[in-house]
Design a protein around this motif. Structure first.
Motif, mmCIF file in Angstrom:
data_model
loop_
_atom_site.group_PDB
_atom_site.id
_atom_site.type_symbol
_atom_site.label_atom_id
_atom_site.label_comp_id
_atom_site.label_asym_id
_atom_site.label_seq_id
_atom_site.Cartn_x
_atom_site.Cartn_y
_atom_site.Cartn_z
ATOM 1 N N GLU A 217 8.783 10.179 0.447
ATOM 2 C CA GLU A 217 7.652 10.822 0.550
ATOM 3 C C GLU A 217 6.327 9.983 1.302
ATOM 4 O OE1 GLU A 217 7.712 13.619 -3.154
ATOM 5 O OE2 GLU A 217 6.413 12.534 -3.859
ATOM 6 N N SER B 139 2.489 6.987 -6.787
ATOM 7 C CA SER B 139 2.907 8.888 -7.354
ATOM 8 C C SER B 139 3.695 9.543 -6.885
ATOM 9 C CB SER B 139 1.992 9.565 -7.623
ATOM 10 O OG SER B 139 0.909 9.858 -6.104
ATOM 11 N N TRP B 140 3.925 9.021 -5.409
ATOM 12 C CA TRP B 140 5.230 9.671 -4.256
ATOM 13 C C TRP B 140 5.959 8.620 -4.472
ATOM 14 C CZ3 TRP B 140 1.988 11.443 1.090
ATOM 15 C CH2 TRP B 140 0.830 12.413 0.264
ATOM 16 N N THR B 141 6.917 9.185 -3.733
ATOM 17 C CA THR B 141 8.279 8.542 -4.406
ATOM 18 C C THR B 141 8.260 7.874 -2.773
ATOM 19 O OG1 THR B 141 9.498 10.901 -2.995
ATOM 20 C CG2 THR B 141 9.373 10.762 -4.872
ATOM 21 N N ARG C 1 8.142 3.326 6.562
ATOM 22 C CA ARG C 1 6.528 3.707 7.208
ATOM 23 C C ARG C 1 5.853 3.685 8.544
ATOM 24 N NH1 ARG C 1 2.133 3.714 2.632
ATOM 25 N NH2 ARG C 1 1.904 1.749 3.763
ATOM 26 N N GLU D 132 7.601 9.501 4.485
ATOM 27 C CA GLU D 132 7.272 10.878 5.245
ATOM 28 C C GLU D 132 5.967 10.849 5.725
ATOM 29 O OE1 GLU D 132 8.320 16.041 4.456
ATOM 30 O OE2 GLU D 132 8.713 14.174 2.748
ATOM 31 N N SER D 133 5.255 10.324 4.949
ATOM 32 C CA SER D 133 3.908 10.413 5.281
ATOM 33 C C SER D 133 2.925 10.038 6.570
ATOM 34 C CB SER D 133 3.151 9.714 3.821
ATOM 35 O OG SER D 133 3.346 8.330 4.057
ATOM 36 N N ASN E 260 0.898 -0.981 0.401
ATOM 37 C CA ASN E 260 0.010 0.062 -0.065
ATOM 38 C C ASN E 260 0.723 1.358 0.359
ATOM 39 O OD1 ASN E 260 -2.233 -1.285 0.190
ATOM 40 N ND2 ASN E 260 -2.768 -0.631 2.201
ATOM 41 N N LEU E 261 1.116 1.339 -1.027
ATOM 42 C CA LEU E 261 2.608 2.681 -1.271
ATOM 43 C C LEU E 261 1.726 3.288 -1.735
ATOM 44 C CD1 LEU E 261 6.247 1.155 -1.368
ATOM 45 C CD2 LEU E 261 5.451 2.036 1.230
ATOM 46 N N ILE E 262 1.559 4.682 -2.103
ATOM 47 C CA ILE E 262 1.244 5.555 -2.685
ATOM 48 C C ILE E 262 2.063 5.816 -3.957
ATOM 49 C CG2 ILE E 262 0.659 7.824 -3.354
ATOM 50 C CD1 ILE E 262 0.398 8.141 0.082
#
Lengths: 252, 410
Positions: free
Chosen positions: A122, A117-119, A174, A125-126, A113-115
């Motif tokens: 990021e 469009s985010w590196t 994360r 960091e979220s 479940n990584l986003i």
């Protein structure tokens, strides 16, 4: 001095039980599918203690993920009580549950479940949102934990630019960046090969032992974490059946 | 800190979702551009058209018809040199009473009047012996008043327009000149005097139309030679330039108040229906623009809510890792405001530049493009208000999603 005496006494007599990190009592959860009620959890009781690794086995559809989501506050039970460090999670507001989850729980998902469009940086960091750190501090901390997972040179890569194993490590970073007391890992090795699964456990297990945190791992099949499980349950027909006894935790 | 985070994440999202962002920003920029364009272009063309209509219809010629020969009898007529049946003060081909400087001054002081000028119309027996000619004495120092009601310099067909101080030069009307084979430079006898024809003019049909035009002092001198008793500085008509078409009716009322209820005011009334028609056109332009603006704002709402649907996985994951609803709300609202601010700024900049480049100055409202700060404020604030609605709609959409449900779909 008094404290010292007490501590010595505790250690000597081994009398005081630690408080469980999480205590679930009589958790019920059902869904309605096309008008038909499906009872998924039928009175689940679970206690997890600091430093304990609990593995819950069960077939697909038995409600393992639902149980994890209920524990983390993502979902709500129909009835029952969840106490996290004696705090009744189900009495918290939506905002409080979100903050509690961010600060206390690390979630590891089967498909990471990584986003997309985010590196990598990021994504990690979220999990640090709104914790009064400056942008630089957040970046630095996220970069540090990623570097610790040998991803220091992949900070600016999008998930699709990373291997499965690297994605898994980003997801782990994360989950761990807020130093949570409880890790909920839902089929964490379901999408990875044995080597990647072993690498992941090589990160998680020492973390739990060192942090005196707790981890609940769900799996539908054989899983290397079973070997590390302090307590093993089988989730079947909506109830948890102990398969491997809790070791020293109740008298820890 | 939390707002900085929201703006930072929002800006990142905008950069990453370029197509959606471009769509939303385009909607907002169109809203701003339409507001600017509709505010300036119809406003400018309206003002320009109104100026034209003012030229047509914001003038009047006022006079007081003499109801009986004895009437108020300000003037008496010489029986030797004057035939009351054929000579005298006329306006609109009817005998008229005199109007004096103090009355004209009162009219001039009206807040609805731009200028008022005395005009003397005198019918004199033709020096050819047959018929009468109408002489028009113009106060040549007041072109604003006479040029739209009597004769204008632009209506010179031949020769040159007379100037103040011309006592022995006259202008003759084209048809009159043709009838008597007159041309510029010819001499014309009026009463006992000779005048040089300075110009042949061709004014349109107007209440102040005469056969021969001359300066007011010259005609006054001539009239004195035709009358036994003559009050100084008379006129029998007043040429009035209203302050504008919208003040025209009020100006007419002021004139009537000064000259009395028996006075007649001839004016061209095109301005009123013209302006009404323009108002209809302008209102229609506004209505269409408002509809387009609403459509654009709805499109922005649609784009942003669609964006939320497309991003439900992202939102679900963020909520799973501990983002609160407040965090999501702040990010979506920040995105929405950034869309609006960037889009509106682009729309304002583009429409302002295009107006500056392509719209002639005469079509610009008073004060030019920077003369209406309220328009610029509206062009910025309306998209921002739209963004608030769009952001709230997006948030409602996002909050309608259950994290657990989203995670199940991944």
């Amino acid at each position: 001095m008094k404290d010292g005496i007490n501590m010595a006494s505790i250690e000597k007599n081994n009398m005081i039980k630690p408080k469980p990190v999480i205590r679930c009592s009589k958790i019920y959860k059902s869904f309605r599918v096309r008008g038909r009620r499906i009872d998924v959890l039928k009175g689940v009781d679970l206690e997890v203690y600091p430093g304990e690794i609990v593995v819950i086995k069960g077939r697909s559809g038995e409600g393992k993920s639902v149980l994890q989501w209920i524990i983390s506050g993502i979902d709500t039970p129909d009835s029952g009580e969840i106490l996290f460090e004696d705090v009744p999670v189900h009495h918290l507001s939506n905002e409080e549950i979100s903050i509690f989850r961010r600060q206390k729980i690390g979630l590891v998902f089967q498909n990471f479940n990584l986003i997309p469009s985010w590196t990598a940086l990021e994504n990690v960091e979220s999990a640090l949102l709104n914790n009064n750190m400056s942008e630089e501090e957040k970046r630095s901390r996220a970069a540090e934990i990623l570097s610790g997972m040998e991803l220091g040179d992949r900070l600016d890569n999008l998930p699709r630019e990373l291997s499965i194993g690297q994605q898994q490590r980003v997801a782990l970073a994360r989950a761990l960046i807020n130093d949570p007391g409880l890790i909920l890992a839902d089929e964490p090795t379901g999408s990875v090969d044995d080597v990647t699964a072993r690498d992941m456990l090589a990160i998680l297990i020492p973390y739990i032992r060192k942090r005196k945190g707790a981890m609940i791992v769900t799996t539908h099949g054989s899983f290397q974490a079973v070997n590390h499980a302090d307590t093993l349950y089988l989730l079947k027909d909506g109830i948890l059946i102990p398969e491997k006894g809790r070791q020293d935790y109740q008298s820890y | 800190m939390i707002y900085r985070d929201a703006i930072r994440y929002a800006w990142r999202g905008i950069k990453r979702r370029q197509q959606l962002s471009a769509g939303a920003m385009l909607s907002y920029s169109l809203v701003s551009a339409i507001i600017v364009a509709v505010s300036f272009l119809p406003g400018g063309t309206r003002d320009a058209a109104r100026n034209i209509l003012w030229d047509i219809g914001a003038h009047s010629v006022a006079y007081i018809p003499r109801l009986t020969l004895e009437g108020c009898c300000i003037q008496t007529y010489s029986t030797e040199r004057y035939d009351p049946a054929r000579e005298g003060f006329v306006a609109n081909n009817a005998p008229s009473n005199l109007i004096f400087d103090e009355q004209i001054e009162m009219i001039r002081r009206s807040p609805n009047v731009a200028d008022a000028s005395p005009y003397l119309m005198f019918r004199i027996r033709a020096s050819t012996g047959q018929g009468e000619w109408v002489l028009g004495g113009i106060d040549l120092t007041r072109p604003v008043a006479y040029s739209a009601t009597v004769v204008a310099e632009s209506q010179v067909v031949e020769g040159e327009f007379i100037i103040p101080g011309d006592m022995e030069r006259v202008m003759v009307e084209l048809e009159f000149a043709g009838r008597y084979s007159l041309e510029a430079g010819s001499m014309l006898r009026l009463g006992d005097r000779y005048y040089e024809i300075a110009a042949i003019v061709n004014p349109p049909l107007r209440p102040g139309k005469a056969n021969i035009y001359m300066s007011l002092p010259a005609l006054r001198e001539l009239v004195v030679t035709r009358l036994d008793e003559y009050r100084e500085d008379p006129a029998n008509a007043v040429l009035v330039e209203s302050l504008g078409a919208r003040y025209h009716e009020a100006a007419k009322a002021d004139i009537a108040a000064v000259l009395g209820q028996t006075s007649r005011i001839s004016s061209f009334g095109c301005s009123v229906p013209g302006i009404t028609a323009m108002g209809i056109t302008e209102n229609a332009a506004w209505i269409i623009s408002v509809i387009v603006i609403i459509c654009m704002l709805l499109m922005a709402v649609k784009i942003q809510t669609s964006s939320v649907i497309l991003r439900q996985v992202e939102i679900g994951i963020l909520m799973a890792v501990g983002w609160t609803r407040g965090s999501i709300l702040r990010q979506l609202m920040a995105e929405s405001f950034l869309y609006a601010l960037i889009g509106a700024s682009a729309g304002i900049l583009l429409s302002g530049s295009l107006i500056l480049l392509f719209v002639p100055a005469e079509f610009m409202p008073a004060g030019g493009i920077f003369g209406r700060p309220v328009v610029w404020a509206a062009a910025l604030l309306i998209p921002v208000c739209g963004a608030t609605v769009a952001g709230m709609a997006a948030c409602l959409k996002a909050f309608g999603m259950r994290t657990a449900e989203i995670l199940r779909t991944i």
